[in-house]
Design a protein around this motif. Sequence first.
Motif, short mmCIF file in Angstrom:
data_model
loop_
_atom_site.label_atom_id
_atom_site.label_comp_id
_atom_site.label_asym_id
_atom_site.label_seq_id
_atom_site.Cartn_x
_atom_site.Cartn_y
_atom_site.Cartn_z
N VAL A 191 10.71 4.35 -0.92
CA VAL A 191 9.40 4.70 -0.39
C VAL A 191 9.52 5.50 0.91
N PHE A 192 8.67 6.51 1.01
CA PHE A 192 8.62 7.35 2.21
C PHE A 192 7.16 7.50 2.62
N LEU A 193 6.89 7.35 3.90
CA LEU A 193 5.58 7.58 4.50
C LEU A 193 4.49 6.66 3.93
N PRO A 194 4.72 5.34 3.89
CA PRO A 194 3.70 4.45 3.32
C PRO A 194 2.51 4.29 4.26
N ARG A 195 1.30 4.27 3.67
CA ARG A 195 0.07 4.04 4.41
C ARG A 195 -0.86 3.21 3.54
N TRP A 196 -1.93 2.69 4.14
CA TRP A 196 -2.85 1.87 3.36
C TRP A 196 -4.30 2.18 3.74
N VAL A 197 -5.19 1.97 2.79
CA VAL A 197 -6.63 2.11 3.00
C VAL A 197 -7.32 1.02 2.20
N SER A 198 -8.57 0.75 2.54
CA SER A 198 -9.40 -0.18 1.76
C SER A 198 -10.86 0.15 2.06
N PRO A 199 -11.80 -0.32 1.24
CA PRO A 199 -13.21 -0.08 1.53
C PRO A 199 -13.62 -0.63 2.90
N GLU A 200 -12.96 -1.69 3.34
CA GLU A 200 -13.27 -2.24 4.66
C GLU A 200 -12.66 -1.41 5.78
N TYR A 201 -11.56 -0.76 5.50
CA TYR A 201 -10.85 0.08 6.48
C TYR A 201 -10.57 1.44 5.83
N PRO A 202 -11.58 2.31 5.75
CA PRO A 202 -11.42 3.56 5.00
C PRO A 202 -10.45 4.56 5.64
N ASP A 203 -10.19 4.42 6.95
CA ASP A 203 -9.21 5.31 7.57
C ASP A 203 -7.81 4.92 7.15
N SER A 204 -6.93 5.92 7.06
CA SER A 204 -5.55 5.67 6.67
C SER A 204 -4.79 5.02 7.82
N HIS A 205 -4.04 3.95 7.51
CA HIS A 205 -3.28 3.22 8.53
C HIS A 205 -1.81 3.13 8.11
N PRO A 206 -0.90 3.06 9.09
CA PRO A 206 0.53 2.99 8.75
C PRO A 206 0.94 1.64 8.20
N VAL A 207 2.02 1.67 7.45
CA VAL A 207 2.64 0.47 6.89
C VAL A 207 4.06 0.39 7.42
N GLU A 208 4.47 -0.79 7.85
CA GLU A 208 5.85 -1.00 8.31
C GLU A 208 6.56 -1.88 7.29
N MET A 209 7.66 -1.38 6.75
CA MET A 209 8.42 -2.14 5.76
C MET A 209 9.49 -2.96 6.50
N VAL A 210 9.27 -4.25 6.61
CA VAL A 210 10.17 -5.11 7.39
C VAL A 210 11.13 -5.89 6.50
N GLY A 211 10.98 -5.77 5.20
CA GLY A 211 11.88 -6.43 4.26
C GLY A 211 11.72 -5.76 2.91
N VAL A 212 12.60 -6.13 1.98
CA VAL A 212 12.55 -5.45 0.69
C VAL A 212 11.26 -5.75 -0.05
N ASP A 213 10.63 -6.92 0.21
CA ASP A 213 9.37 -7.22 -0.46
C ASP A 213 8.29 -7.62 0.53
N LEU A 214 8.42 -7.17 1.80
CA LEU A 214 7.44 -7.51 2.82
C LEU A 214 7.03 -6.27 3.58
N TRP A 215 5.77 -5.90 3.45
CA TRP A 215 5.22 -4.73 4.13
C TRP A 215 4.11 -5.20 5.08
#
Length: 238
Positions: A191-215
């Motif tokens: 994965v490269f450049l992960p970000r997240w959005v949701s209806p509650e938070y429509p702006d794009s926000h960064p994701v930090e990958m701190v483990g192989v299955d934990l973001w």
Amino acid sequence: MLLKQSLALPLLLLAWATNLFTAYSPLREAAHAFGAFYCTSPVRALLEPVDTDGVLRTPIIVNWNLLSFMHERDAPLVADIYHDTFHLGTHHLSHLYDCERADLIRLESEQIPQLEKWPDRSAMLITTSGPLLNPVSWKRVPARNRDALQQLAFLAETKEVAPGQVTARASNQGNVAAVQWPVLADLTPKVFLPRWVSPEYPDSHPVEMVGVDLWVLHGVQRLPLSQAVTLRYFRRVE
């Protein structure tokens, strides 16, 4: 005049035969046409993930004007900068695939981590080095930065995460929102450049990958979330 000498023809034949076994042997050069570098196209292999029946997946984000493709051997002809060396430019993509200017987005390497939004069918072709050339010297040595060169293809993808899979996790900055999801274990190394959005938070926000299955989802101000989260990222294609 040379051929008028009695030994001229035998000497010429001897010189020609001797040259068949030197570094500049025409037979040796001709044999390379049957090697993997020339029988299979490294350009086609790189473009295959973004090429569907001759149509590119667009827009394509690039950080280069020229890509480099070189034979694994050092060039036998010293100071020949283009021996066994080929370049692919953005203009080649435009002409070969009839791309519009808007289909190719040229960014500097330092601009790419700042991307916040991109169309769902986006792709990336990224290089870690500028264009390579054989060195101009009297020694057969590799091109500068050749060992550091990587040319990678990425495809934009999304994954939906149910609200219940976003949980609070303690950190040295206090509680943060995190997604712990088994399916992420296979994705994380690619994965490269992960970000997240949701209806509650429509702006794009960064994701930090701190483990192989934990973001860790940055920007969440309250938990639990009531609506699904969309993870957006580029997946490296090998």
